[in-house]
Write an enzyme that holds these catalytic residues in place. Structure first.
Site, short mmCIF file in Angstrom:
data_model
loop_
_atom_site.label_atom_id
_atom_site.label_comp_id
_atom_site.label_asym_id
_atom_site.label_seq_id
_atom_site.Cartn_x
_atom_site.Cartn_y
_atom_site.Cartn_z
N TYR A 70 0.84 -1.21 0.00
CA TYR A 70 0.00 0.00 0.00
C TYR A 70 0.87 1.26 0.00
O TYR A 70 0.53 2.25 -0.64
CB TYR A 70 -0.98 -0.03 1.19
CG TYR A 70 -2.21 -0.86 0.86
CD1 TYR A 70 -2.29 -2.20 1.24
CD2 TYR A 70 -3.25 -0.32 0.11
CE1 TYR A 70 -3.39 -2.96 0.89
CE2 TYR A 70 -4.35 -1.08 -0.25
CZ TYR A 70 -4.42 -2.41 0.15
OH TYR A 70 -5.49 -3.18 -0.22
N ASN A 105 -12.54 3.96 -6.87
CA ASN A 105 -11.09 4.20 -6.76
C ASN A 105 -10.73 4.63 -5.34
O ASN A 105 -11.50 5.28 -4.65
CB ASN A 105 -10.65 5.29 -7.75
CG ASN A 105 -10.95 4.89 -9.19
OD1 ASN A 105 -11.15 3.70 -9.48
ND2 ASN A 105 -11.03 5.86 -10.07
N VAL A 106 -9.53 4.24 -4.94
CA VAL A 106 -9.05 4.57 -3.59
C VAL A 106 -7.88 5.57 -3.67
O VAL A 106 -7.25 5.85 -2.67
CB VAL A 106 -8.59 3.27 -2.86
CG1 VAL A 106 -9.77 2.34 -2.64
CG2 VAL A 106 -7.47 2.56 -3.62
N HIS A 122 -14.95 2.15 -1.98
CA HIS A 122 -13.94 1.16 -1.59
C HIS A 122 -12.87 1.73 -0.67
O HIS A 122 -11.83 1.12 -0.50
CB HIS A 122 -13.31 0.53 -2.84
CG HIS A 122 -14.28 -0.29 -3.63
ND1 HIS A 122 -14.08 -0.63 -4.95
CD2 HIS A 122 -15.48 -0.81 -3.30
CE1 HIS A 122 -15.10 -1.35 -5.38
NE2 HIS A 122 -15.98 -1.46 -4.40
N GLY A 191 -15.00 4.27 -16.95
CA GLY A 191 -13.72 3.65 -16.62
C GLY A 191 -13.83 2.49 -15.65
O GLY A 191 -12.93 2.29 -14.82
N SER A 193 -14.87 -1.80 -15.38
CA SER A 193 -15.16 -3.04 -16.12
C SER A 193 -16.54 -3.58 -15.77
O SER A 193 -17.00 -4.57 -16.32
CB SER A 193 -14.09 -4.09 -15.81
OG SER A 193 -14.01 -4.27 -14.40
N GLN A 219 -13.30 0.06 -24.07
CA GLN A 219 -13.66 -1.35 -24.30
C GLN A 219 -15.12 -1.61 -23.94
O GLN A 219 -15.65 -0.93 -23.05
CB GLN A 219 -12.78 -2.27 -23.41
CG GLN A 219 -11.28 -2.09 -23.59
CD GLN A 219 -10.82 -2.50 -25.00
OE1 GLN A 219 -11.42 -3.37 -25.62
NE2 GLN A 219 -9.80 -1.82 -25.49
#
Ligand code: OAD
Length: 251
Positions: A70, A105-106, A122, A191, A193, A219
């Site tokens: 981390y 995101n973190v 998260h 952004g 999945s 994608q």
């Protein structure tokens, strides 16, 4: 390269929208140089899968190794800067009366970019909490050299304040995210999945509630067949074009 053309119906809807919610994933930080989860880990960490490090058992087995990982991620994020995609969302927040930014995101880059109404589903790399008491500790004493750091309250181990595999998301934050998804007139999935639940449920919650749902991703994802608009491109390119074509400004 000419900027992508944003669908007229989306522009029209956004101009009159009062409530907008956005879900972001690692892809919005990719153009800041922060690797996504689906990209292979690099260097020393190439030998590990996040699943081997981001779990309570991994921490119990080797708190030093988990903290080293981390701290390495913190150092990479400190070197990163918010990109035009993050900045475009700051501008969108200024233009929309009731705007909620939900992020998986973190890395804290949305806050560094200037966003305010952020729900960190998260957790955050730069926050820690007590491994036994779960009490949060801002700015953990990592510089003091002792790794893993100790809880100032009980003297036990501190852990990163991020959601690990198999752990529940913070209930109050998830509830607020679900409420924002239910009430949004326009919901963006950017952004991500769209593979990890319960975050991946949020666009479907918005769809069920009648929102216009827009995906921004170079994608296709499992969400793509269900959305109103699928804008195939990088967030750092598509979002500034969307802001410019909707509100006539450069974020
Ligand atoms: P992923 O790595 O799963 O997906 C990143 C997505 O971003 C992919 O769909 C890429 O196609 C897309 N992408 C890449 N570059 C992009 C760009 N420039 N602009 C827009 N999109 C781009 O990351 P997440 O979906 O965020 O959970 O992963 C979700 C969760 O899985 C993470 O929060 C983490 C992980 O397990 C926890 O840590 C609890």
């Amino acid at each position: 390269m000419s900027e992508p053309l944003i669908p007229a119906d989306l522009i029209h809807r956004l101009r009159s929208a009062r409530r907008v919610a956005v879900l972001t994933g690692a892809g919005i930080s990719a153009e800041s140089g922060v690797p996504t989860f689906r990209e292979a880990q690099t260097g020393l960490w190439a030998q590990y899968n996040p699943e081997e490090l981001a779990t309570p058992d991994a921490f119990r087995r080797n708190p030093q190794l988990v903290w080293d990982w981390y701290i390495w991620r913190q150092e990479r994020v400190r070197l990163a800067e918010p990109n035009p995609g993050h900045l475009a969302l700051v501008e969108m927040e200024r233009r929309i009366a009731d705007f909620t930014l939900i992020t998986q995101n973190v890395d804290g880059l949305h806050r560094r970019a200037g966003s305010h109404q952020i729900l960190e589903l998260h957790g955050n790399l730069f926050r820690a909490k007590c491994f036994s008491e779960d009490c949060p500790v801002e700015n953990p004493p990592l510089e003091s050299g002792e790794i893993p750091p100790r809880c100032p309250q009980c003297g036990g181990l501190l852990r990163p304040d991020v959601v690990w595999f198999g752990e529940m998301l913070p209930a109050n934050i998830l509830r607020a995210a679900e409420q924002a998804a239910t009430q949004a007139e326009v919901f963006f999935s950017i952004g991500t999945s769209a593979l990890v639940y319960p975050a991946a449920d949020l666009p479907f919650t918005a769809l069920t509630a009648g929102a216009m749902v827009v995906e921004i991703n170079p994608q296709p994802t499992p969400l793509s067949p269900h959305v109103t608009f699928s804008l195939n491109g990088a967030a750092g390119v598509v979002l500034p074009a969307l802001i410019a074509q909707t509100w006539g400004i450069v974020a």
